[in-house]
Scaffold this active site. Structure first.
Site, PDB file in Angstrom:
ATOM      1  N   ASP A  95      -3.065 -13.212   4.710  1.00  0.00           N
ATOM      2  CA  ASP A  95      -4.385 -12.597   4.518  1.00  0.00           C
ATOM      3  C   ASP A  95      -4.973 -12.300   5.891  1.00  0.00           C
ATOM      4  O   ASP A  95      -5.301 -13.204   6.655  1.00  0.00           O
ATOM      5  CB  ASP A  95      -5.288 -13.553   3.728  1.00  0.00           C
ATOM      6  CG  ASP A  95      -6.658 -12.921   3.462  1.00  0.00           C
ATOM      7  OD1 ASP A  95      -6.968 -11.867   4.061  1.00  0.00           O
ATOM      8  OD2 ASP A  95      -7.407 -13.494   2.657  1.00  0.00           O
ATOM      9  N   TRP A 141      -6.185  12.231   4.415  1.00  0.00           N
ATOM     10  CA  TRP A 141      -5.956  12.574   3.004  1.00  0.00           C
ATOM     11  C   TRP A 141      -4.556  12.121   2.529  1.00  0.00           C
ATOM     12  O   TRP A 141      -3.757  12.928   2.025  1.00  0.00           O
ATOM     13  CB  TRP A 141      -6.073  14.078   2.806  1.00  0.00           C
ATOM     14  CG  TRP A 141      -7.413  14.682   3.113  1.00  0.00           C
ATOM     15  CD1 TRP A 141      -8.408  14.180   3.902  1.00  0.00           C
ATOM     16  CD2 TRP A 141      -7.904  15.950   2.632  1.00  0.00           C
ATOM     17  NE1 TRP A 141      -9.459  15.045   3.945  1.00  0.00           N
ATOM     18  CE2 TRP A 141      -9.185  16.146   3.182  1.00  0.00           C
ATOM     19  CE3 TRP A 141      -7.384  16.945   1.822  1.00  0.00           C
ATOM     20  CZ2 TRP A 141      -9.948  17.283   2.921  1.00  0.00           C
ATOM     21  CZ3 TRP A 141      -8.140  18.084   1.571  1.00  0.00           C
ATOM     22  CH2 TRP A 141      -9.409  18.241   2.106  1.00  0.00           C
ATOM     23  N   TYR A 152     -16.591   2.829   6.587  1.00  0.00           N
ATOM     24  CA  TYR A 152     -15.121   2.856   6.729  1.00  0.00           C
ATOM     25  C   TYR A 152     -14.733   3.431   8.093  1.00  0.00           C
ATOM     26  O   TYR A 152     -13.942   2.836   8.830  1.00  0.00           O
ATOM     27  CB  TYR A 152     -14.520   3.689   5.586  1.00  0.00           C
ATOM     28  CG  TYR A 152     -13.048   3.992   5.733  1.00  0.00           C
ATOM     29  CD1 TYR A 152     -12.079   3.015   5.527  1.00  0.00           C
ATOM     30  CD2 TYR A 152     -12.619   5.290   6.066  1.00  0.00           C
ATOM     31  CE1 TYR A 152     -10.724   3.310   5.658  1.00  0.00           C
ATOM     32  CE2 TYR A 152     -11.271   5.585   6.192  1.00  0.00           C
ATOM     33  CZ  TYR A 152     -10.331   4.594   5.988  1.00  0.00           C
ATOM     34  OH  TYR A 152      -8.995   4.894   6.125  1.00  0.00           O
ATOM     35  N   ASP A 182      -8.940  10.301  10.103  1.00  0.00           N
ATOM     36  CA  ASP A 182      -9.762  11.457  10.485  1.00  0.00           C
ATOM     37  C   ASP A 182     -11.255  11.162  10.302  1.00  0.00           C
ATOM     38  O   ASP A 182     -12.095  11.880  10.831  1.00  0.00           O
ATOM     39  CB  ASP A 182      -9.359  12.691   9.649  1.00  0.00           C
ATOM     40  CG  ASP A 182      -9.428  12.446   8.148  1.00  0.00           C
ATOM     41  OD1 ASP A 182      -9.269  11.275   7.725  1.00  0.00           O
ATOM     42  OD2 ASP A 182      -9.630  13.409   7.383  1.00  0.00           O
ATOM     43  N   GLY A 236       0.832  -1.202   0.000  1.00  0.00           N
ATOM     44  CA  GLY A 236       0.000   0.000   0.000  1.00  0.00           C
ATOM     45  C   GLY A 236       0.869   1.256   0.000  1.00  0.00           C
ATOM     46  O   GLY A 236       2.109   1.178  -0.008  1.00  0.00           O
ATOM     47  N   ALA A 294      -5.147  -2.114   5.441  1.00  0.00           N
ATOM     48  CA  ALA A 294      -6.500  -1.618   5.720  1.00  0.00           C
ATOM     49  C   ALA A 294      -7.373  -1.809   4.484  1.00  0.00           C
ATOM     50  O   ALA A 294      -6.872  -1.967   3.370  1.00  0.00           O
ATOM     51  CB  ALA A 294      -6.462  -0.132   6.092  1.00  0.00           C
ATOM     52  N   TYR A 295      -8.666  -1.782   4.725  1.00  0.00           N
ATOM     53  CA  TYR A 295      -9.644  -1.676   3.638  1.00  0.00           C
ATOM     54  C   TYR A 295      -9.888  -0.178   3.487  1.00  0.00           C
ATOM     55  O   TYR A 295     -10.493   0.441   4.360  1.00  0.00           O
ATOM     56  CB  TYR A 295     -10.933  -2.409   4.021  1.00  0.00           C
ATOM     57  CG  TYR A 295     -11.981  -2.447   2.936  1.00  0.00           C
ATOM     58  CD1 TYR A 295     -12.264  -3.642   2.277  1.00  0.00           C
ATOM     59  CD2 TYR A 295     -12.688  -1.314   2.566  1.00  0.00           C
ATOM     60  CE1 TYR A 295     -13.233  -3.687   1.279  1.00  0.00           C
ATOM     61  CE2 TYR A 295     -13.643  -1.347   1.571  1.00  0.00           C
ATOM     62  CZ  TYR A 295     -13.922  -2.535   0.932  1.00  0.00           C
ATOM     63  OH  TYR A 295     -14.878  -2.592  -0.055  1.00  0.00           O
ATOM     64  N   THR A 296      -9.389   0.418   2.396  1.00  0.00           N
ATOM     65  CA  THR A 296      -9.397   1.888   2.289  1.00  0.00           C
ATOM     66  C   THR A 296     -10.360   2.432   1.221  1.00  0.00           C
ATOM     67  O   THR A 296     -10.378   3.640   0.989  1.00  0.00           O
ATOM     68  CB  THR A 296      -7.971   2.416   1.989  1.00  0.00           C
ATOM     69  OG1 THR A 296      -7.486   1.759   0.820  1.00  0.00           O
ATOM     70  CG2 THR A 296      -7.031   2.187   3.150  1.00  0.00           C
TER      71      THR A 296
HETATM   72  P1  NDP Z   1      -3.582   1.370   0.876  1.00  0.00           P
HETATM   73  O1  NDP Z   1      -4.997   1.067   0.466  1.00  0.00           O
HETATM   74  O2  NDP Z   1      -2.675   2.006  -0.087  1.00  0.00           O
HETATM   75  O3  NDP Z   1      -2.891   0.051   1.404  1.00  0.00           O
HETATM   76  C1  NDP Z   1      -3.540  -0.836   2.250  1.00  0.00           C
HETATM   77  C2  NDP Z   1      -2.880  -2.182   2.083  1.00  0.00           C
HETATM   78  O4  NDP Z   1      -3.602  -3.136   2.867  1.00  0.00           O
HETATM   79  C3  NDP Z   1      -2.891  -2.694   0.644  1.00  0.00           C
HETATM   80  O5  NDP Z   1      -1.569  -2.993   0.226  1.00  0.00           O
HETATM   81  C4  NDP Z   1      -3.741  -3.920   0.713  1.00  0.00           C
HETATM   82  O6  NDP Z   1      -3.311  -4.985  -0.100  1.00  0.00           O
HETATM   83  C5  NDP Z   1      -3.592  -4.336   2.161  1.00  0.00           C
HETATM   84  N1  NDP Z   1      -4.680  -5.228   2.513  1.00  0.00           N
HETATM   85  C6  NDP Z   1      -5.990  -5.080   2.216  1.00  0.00           C
HETATM   86  N2  NDP Z   1      -6.668  -6.165   2.630  1.00  0.00           N
HETATM   87  C7  NDP Z   1      -5.773  -7.001   3.197  1.00  0.00           C
HETATM   88  C8  NDP Z   1      -5.862  -8.288   3.785  1.00  0.00           C
HETATM   89  N3  NDP Z   1      -7.021  -8.952   3.878  1.00  0.00           N
HETATM   90  N4  NDP Z   1      -4.744  -8.867   4.241  1.00  0.00           N
HETATM   91  C9  NDP Z   1      -3.562  -8.233   4.139  1.00  0.00           C
HETATM   92  N5  NDP Z   1      -3.394  -7.012   3.586  1.00  0.00           N
HETATM   93  C10 NDP Z   1      -4.500  -6.414   3.123  1.00  0.00           C
HETATM   94  O7  NDP Z   1      -3.691   2.231   2.220  1.00  0.00           O
HETATM   95  P2  NDP Z   1      -2.815   3.490   2.629  1.00  0.00           P
HETATM   96  O8  NDP Z   1      -1.374   3.129   2.613  1.00  0.00           O
HETATM   97  O9  NDP Z   1      -3.307   4.664   1.868  1.00  0.00           O
HETATM   98  O10 NDP Z   1      -3.303   3.672   4.133  1.00  0.00           O
HETATM   99  C11 NDP Z   1      -2.480   3.326   5.248  1.00  0.00           C
HETATM  100  C12 NDP Z   1      -3.289   3.522   6.512  1.00  0.00           C
HETATM  101  O11 NDP Z   1      -3.707   4.884   6.604  1.00  0.00           O
HETATM  102  C13 NDP Z   1      -4.574   2.707   6.596  1.00  0.00           C
HETATM  103  O12 NDP Z   1      -4.767   2.286   7.924  1.00  0.00           O
HETATM  104  C14 NDP Z   1      -5.664   3.695   6.240  1.00  0.00           C
HETATM  105  O13 NDP Z   1      -6.914   3.354   6.822  1.00  0.00           O
HETATM  106  C15 NDP Z   1      -5.101   4.963   6.833  1.00  0.00           C
HETATM  107  N6  NDP Z   1      -5.588   6.173   6.201  1.00  0.00           N
HETATM  108  C16 NDP Z   1      -5.531   6.307   4.837  1.00  0.00           C
HETATM  109  C17 NDP Z   1      -5.990   7.464   4.235  1.00  0.00           C
HETATM  110  C18 NDP Z   1      -5.970   7.609   2.755  1.00  0.00           C
HETATM  111  O14 NDP Z   1      -6.375   8.679   2.259  1.00  0.00           O
HETATM  112  N7  NDP Z   1      -5.514   6.613   1.992  1.00  0.00           N
HETATM  113  C19 NDP Z   1      -6.512   8.599   5.024  1.00  0.00           C
HETATM  114  C20 NDP Z   1      -6.515   8.351   6.450  1.00  0.00           C
HETATM  115  C21 NDP Z   1      -6.054   7.185   7.002  1.00  0.00           C
HETATM  116  P3  NDP Z   1      -3.515  -4.938  -1.704  1.00  0.00           P
HETATM  117  O15 NDP Z   1      -2.395  -4.039  -2.166  1.00  0.00           O
HETATM  118  O16 NDP Z   1      -3.348  -6.335  -2.104  1.00  0.00           O
HETATM  119  O17 NDP Z   1      -4.878  -4.368  -1.920  1.00  0.00           O
END
Ligand code: NDP
Length: 288
Positions: free
Chosen positions: A39, A153, A128, A105, A12, A63-65
Site C-alpha cells: 500500500d 486520455w 488530481y 496532461d 491498473g 496512481a489515484y486516477t
Molecule cells: P488505473 O487507475 O487503471 O491504475 C492505477 C493503479 O494504482 C490501480 O491498480 C490501483 O489499485 C493502484 N493504486 C491506487 N492506490 C494505491 C495504493 N495506495 N497503493 C498501491 N497501489 C495503488 O490507472 P491507469 O493505468 O489508467 O494510469 C496509469 C498512469 O497514467 C497513472 O499515473 C495516471 O495518473 C496516468 N494517467 C492516466 C490517465 C487516464 O486517463 N487513466 C490519463 C493521463 C495520465 P486498485 O486496482 O486496487 O485500485
C-alpha cells in the site's frame, strides 16, 4: 545493464498492459505489485518493502486516477500521487535505482493553442493535476535517475475507461451527448506500455527527464465517441455538447495536446495514430 524491473499499480490499465506484452521483453525480469502487496500510502511499508527486495528499475503505474473524486478526497490523492512518489524517489536515489514515473496532461491549464512541449509552464486546474505535479516535482527535486512520462486520455481493454463506458452506454441508449470542446489525444495503454519498455535502456542515463507520450493525432471526446460507435456499428446517436453543459467537480483542460517530438527523437519511437490503436483495442475487447 539492468534486469530486475518492478511494476507498481499492476492491476491498473497500464500495469496490466505492460504485463500483457512482457513476453516480448525476455531481457527484463519483471515483477508486479498491487495495493495488496504494497500500500503506497504507507511510507514505512514502502521502505520496508525495498529493504528486502532489490530492483534495478521501478515503473510506477500506481496512481489515484479518479479525477472528480479527488476534488473531495485531496488527502488520499496527495498521498498516492505525490507523497508515495517522493518516498519512491528517495529510495531510488539512495539505491541508485531507475524510476520511470507516469504523469498527466492535466498538469496543464489548457490555454495553449499548439501542442504542449515538456518545457511549457504548468498550471493544473484540478486536485488530481496538482497532486500529479507534486509527484513530478518530487522526482525532479531529487534528481532521480529515469524519466517522467506524461500521457493523456488513457484507455485499454483493462479496467474502466471512456471506450468501455461508451460501449456500455451505446448498448443501453438511443442517444448520448458528449463534450466536443475538450481537445486532446486518446492513448492506448498498450502503446504506452510498449514505448516505456522499449525506452527503458535509454532511460537509465536520464535524470527525471520529462517526456510527452500519447497516440498521434487529435480529437474531442465527441469525435472519440463517434469513432468508437462507427467502428463497432453502434446505432446510438451522439450529439456534441459544451463542457458548461456537463458540469463536473474537477475542471479539465480545454486543450491538452502533447507534442511528442522529444520522446520520438530520444528513443527512436514510432507512435501509432489514435484511430488505428482504437481499432486494435476494440479487437482485443472483442476477443475476450
Ligand atoms: P488505473 O487507475 O487503471 O491504475 C492505477 C493503479 O494504482 C490501480 O491498480 C490501483 O489499485 C493502484 N493504486 C491506487 N492506490 C494505491 C495504493 N495506495 N497503493 C498501491 N497501489 C495503488 O490507472 P491507469 O493505468 O489508467 O494510469 C496509469 C498512469 O497514467 C497513472 O499515473 C495516471 O495518473 C496516468 N494517467 C492516466 C490517465 C487516464 O486517463 N487513466 C490519463 C493521463 C495520465 P486498485 O486496482 O486496487 O485500485
Amino acid at each position: 545493464m539492468f534486469r530486475k524491473v518492478l511494476v507498481t499499480g499492476a492491476n491498473g490499465q497500464l500495469g496490466q498492459s505492460i504485463r500483457k506484452i512482457s513476453g516480448n521483453y525476455k531481457q527484463y525480469d519483471l515483477s508486479y505489485i498491487g495495493i495488496a502487496e504494497l500500500d503506497l500510502t504507507s511510507q514505512r511499508a514502502i521502505e520496508s518493502f525495498f529493504e528486502t527486495n532489490h530492483f534495478d528499475v521501478v515503473i510506477n503505474c500506481a496512481a489515484y486516477t479518479a479525477v472528480d473524486k479527488a476534488e473531495s478526497d485531496r488527502e488520499l490523492a496527495d498521498a498516492i500521487n505525490n507523497q508515495s512518489v517522493r518516498a519512491l524517489a528517495e529510495i531510488a536515489k539512495k539505491k541508485d535505482m531507475v524510476l520511470v514515473h507516469i504523469s498527466t496532461d492535466y498538469v496543464f491549464d489548457g490555454r495553449n493553442c499548439k501542442p504542449y512541449v515538456e518545457t511549457d509552464s504548468v498550471s493544473p486546474q484540478s486536485v488530481y493535476g496538482v497532486t500529479k505535479l507534486g509527484g513530478e516535482r518530487a522526482c525532479q527535486n531529487l534528481g532521480v535517475r529515469g524519466g517522467i512520462v506524461r500521457t493523456s486520455w488513457l484507455y485499454s481493454e483493462f479496467g474502466q475507461n471512456f471506450v468501455k463506458t461508451m460501449l456500455r452506454l451505446g448498448a443501453e441508449r438511443d442517444k448520448l451527448t458528449v463534450i466536443f470542446d475538450q481537445i486532446g489525444t486518446p492513448t492506448y495503454a498498450g502503446d504506452l506500455a510498449k514505448a516505456i519498455l522499449d525506452s527503458l535502456p535509454m532511460m537509465e542515463s536520464k535524470y527525471a527527464e520529462i517526456y510527452h507520450f500519447s497516440n498521434e493525432g487529435a480529437c474531442s471526446w465527441y469525435d472519440f465517441a463517434r469513432a468508437i460507435f462507427d467502428l463497432r456499428d453502434v446505432s446510438c446517436r451522439v450529439a456534441p455538447i459544451e463542457t458548461k453543459d456537463y458540469p463536473t467537480p474537477a475542471q479539465r483542460p480545454h486543450y491538452s495536446l502533447l507534442n511528442k517530438a522529444k520522446i520520438k527523437q530520444d528513443f527512436d519511437l514510432e507512435i501509432p495514430y489514435w484511430r488505428d490503436s482504437l481499432i486494435r483495442c476494440l479487437a482485443a475487447l472483442e476477443g475476450e
